[in-house]
Scaffold this active site. Structure first.
Site, PDB file in Angstrom:
ATOM      1  N   ARG A 102       1.146   6.293  -6.891  1.00 54.82           N
ATOM      2  CA  ARG A 102       0.157   5.602  -7.725  1.00 54.82           C
ATOM      3  C   ARG A 102      -0.956   6.553  -8.144  1.00 54.82           C
ATOM      4  O   ARG A 102      -1.512   7.280  -7.311  1.00 54.82           O
ATOM      5  CB  ARG A 102      -0.423   4.465  -6.892  1.00 54.82           C
ATOM      6  CG  ARG A 102      -1.524   3.641  -7.502  1.00 54.82           C
ATOM      7  CD  ARG A 102      -1.942   2.646  -6.413  1.00 54.82           C
ATOM      8  NE  ARG A 102      -2.853   1.635  -6.869  1.00 54.82           N
ATOM      9  CZ  ARG A 102      -4.175   1.743  -6.790  1.00 54.82           C
ATOM     10  NH1 ARG A 102      -4.737   2.825  -6.322  1.00 54.82           N
ATOM     11  NH2 ARG A 102      -4.934   0.737  -7.198  1.00 54.82           N
TER      12      ARG A 102
ATOM     13  N   HIS B  98      -3.496  -7.710 -11.369  1.00 55.89           N
ATOM     14  CA  HIS B  98      -2.150  -7.598 -10.797  1.00 55.89           C
ATOM     15  C   HIS B  98      -2.171  -7.927  -9.312  1.00 55.89           C
ATOM     16  O   HIS B  98      -3.228  -7.973  -8.678  1.00 55.89           O
ATOM     17  CB  HIS B  98      -1.583  -6.196 -11.032  1.00 55.89           C
ATOM     18  CG  HIS B  98      -2.365  -5.107 -10.379  1.00 55.89           C
ATOM     19  ND1 HIS B  98      -3.555  -4.629 -10.887  1.00 55.89           N
ATOM     20  CD2 HIS B  98      -2.161  -4.413  -9.241  1.00 55.89           C
ATOM     21  CE1 HIS B  98      -4.026  -3.684 -10.109  1.00 55.89           C
ATOM     22  NE2 HIS B  98      -3.216  -3.532  -9.096  1.00 55.89           N
TER      23      HIS B  98
ATOM     24  N   ASP C  23      -8.096  -2.810 -10.647  1.00 54.69           N
ATOM     25  CA  ASP C  23      -8.335  -1.680  -9.754  1.00 54.69           C
ATOM     26  C   ASP C  23      -9.753  -1.126  -9.829  1.00 54.69           C
ATOM     27  O   ASP C  23     -10.309  -0.924 -10.901  1.00 54.69           O
ATOM     28  CB  ASP C  23      -7.310  -0.573 -10.033  1.00 54.69           C
ATOM     29  CG  ASP C  23      -5.946  -0.948  -9.455  1.00 54.69           C
ATOM     30  OD1 ASP C  23      -5.925  -1.614  -8.396  1.00 54.69           O
ATOM     31  OD2 ASP C  23      -4.928  -0.612 -10.075  1.00 54.69           O
TER      32      ASP C  23
ATOM     33  N   HIS D 179      -6.127  -8.707  -8.409  1.00 51.67           N
ATOM     34  CA  HIS D 179      -7.305  -7.842  -8.569  1.00 51.67           C
ATOM     35  C   HIS D 179      -7.128  -6.925  -9.774  1.00 51.67           C
ATOM     36  O   HIS D 179      -6.013  -6.753 -10.282  1.00 51.67           O
ATOM     37  CB  HIS D 179      -7.522  -6.993  -7.309  1.00 51.67           C
ATOM     38  CG  HIS D 179      -6.417  -6.001  -7.049  1.00 51.67           C
ATOM     39  ND1 HIS D 179      -5.165  -6.370  -6.592  1.00 51.67           N
ATOM     40  CD2 HIS D 179      -6.361  -4.655  -7.198  1.00 51.67           C
ATOM     41  CE1 HIS D 179      -4.400  -5.315  -6.461  1.00 51.67           C
ATOM     42  NE2 HIS D 179      -5.094  -4.254  -6.841  1.00 51.67           N
TER      43      HIS D 179
HETATM   44  C1  SIN Z   1      -1.682  -1.882  -6.441  1.00 47.14           C
HETATM   45  O1  SIN Z   1      -2.450  -2.811  -6.246  1.00 47.14           O
HETATM   46  O2  SIN Z   1      -1.987  -0.942  -7.159  1.00 47.14           O
HETATM   47  C2  SIN Z   1      -0.303  -1.895  -5.818  1.00 47.14           C
HETATM   48  C3  SIN Z   1       0.654  -2.643  -6.673  1.00 47.14           C
HETATM   49  C4  SIN Z   1       2.044  -2.591  -6.088  1.00 47.14           C
HETATM   50  O3  SIN Z   1       2.297  -1.864  -5.119  1.00 47.14           O
HETATM   51  O4  SIN Z   1       2.904  -3.293  -6.616  1.00 47.14           O
END
Ligand code: SIN
Length: 273
Positions: free
Chosen positions: A264, A249, A99, A97
């Protein structure tokens, strides 16, 4: 600071060596941003930063974007603590996806800081969406050039009870968002194949889900071809930043029985045309 960028794969991603992220001046930030534009995802090893320092660094790229469903830290609501405990089955972000594509202003970038990582596993995969677009045939490029996608986050659809339990009640339900399937990057101008997994990118505007599925399925498979990707192995203190305008990602869920904790921050992006 003397920075060095060490590429991670042939497709994308680079380690940036020589930076202390607690003290970045304007010139160093400009150099880091130039490396980001070139490689799509950058990471720094062995950084020892507090939540406030992480937030200050993130603000160099823009204003934090609050996730409508994920709660933030009590003292730093801009920072989401992404936690998978040993007894959990579900991992956050476990599908390809970009973000916050489910909002009209998807995130420009995301910063992820590794606090606690499993002994093995828990890597994150990244995919270069410029290459995904550029490697399509001219016929496919012509066919999809003017299409738009319909994107929606549904708290319930296809989500486990464990995941739903970690989500907060939003102030107002997420509105659907339409985006160009081929999106020019806001800074480089290069087109990307802008797509997310099936629970977010639901259908092509003007077509039913059933009609859209064969094309979207093909494009999703194409965009995740191994030669467009890189894989980041986290160590405690690794900080990564990726450009959601040209990178997708996926977090790998292969460390059952171990704990992983990440901090994050996502940055507000621009409205897609
Ligand atoms: C995310 O999708 O932002 C999480 C990525 C991760 O935890 O590696």
């Amino acid at each position: 600071m003397k920075l060095e960028a060490v590429p991670l794969s042939g497709a994308m991603g680079a380690e940036v060596c020589g930076a202390d992220l607690r003290q970045i001046d304007d010139n160093t930030f400009a150099a880091i941003h130039a490396i980001l534009l070139k490689y799509g995802m950058i990471f720094f090893r062995d950084q020892d930063i507090t939540p406030s320092q992480q937030l200050n660094l993130a603000r160099r790229w823009g204003e934090p974007h609050f996730h409508p469903y994920m709660p933030g830290l009590p003292d730093h609501p801009e920072i989401i603590e992404v936690v998978k405990n040993p007894e959990d089955n579900h991992t956050f972000g476990g599908n390809w996806h970009t973000d916050q594509m489910f909002t009209p202003t998807p995130a420009m970038g995301t910063m992820l800081y590794a606090k606690e990582v499993p002994a093995t596993g828990g890597d994150t995969m990244f995919g270069n969406l410029y290459l995904a677009y550029e490697s399509l045939s001219n016929g496919m490029k012509a066919a999809i050039g003017d299409l738009r996608t319909f994107n929606l986050y549904d708290k319930k659809k296809g989500r486990s009870a464990e995941m739903r339990g970690k989500l907060k009640q939003p102030e107002k339900p997420a509105e659907p968002a339409e985006h160009p399937l081929v999106r020019p990057h806001g800074e480089t101008g290069r087109p990307v194949l802008y797509i997310s997994y099936e629970r977010i990118t639901r259908h092509i505007v003007g077509m039913t889900e059933e009609e859209s599925l064969p094309l979207l399925d093909y494009l999703r498979r194409h965009s995740t071809r191994p030669e467009f990707t890189c894989r980041l192995r986290w160590t405690p203190g690794t900080l990564a930043f990726w450009d959601n305008r040209c990178v997708q990602h996926m977090a790998l869920n292969d460390y059952h029985g171990q704990r992983r904790v990440m901090h994050r921050i996502t940055l507000r992006g621009e409205r897609t045309s």
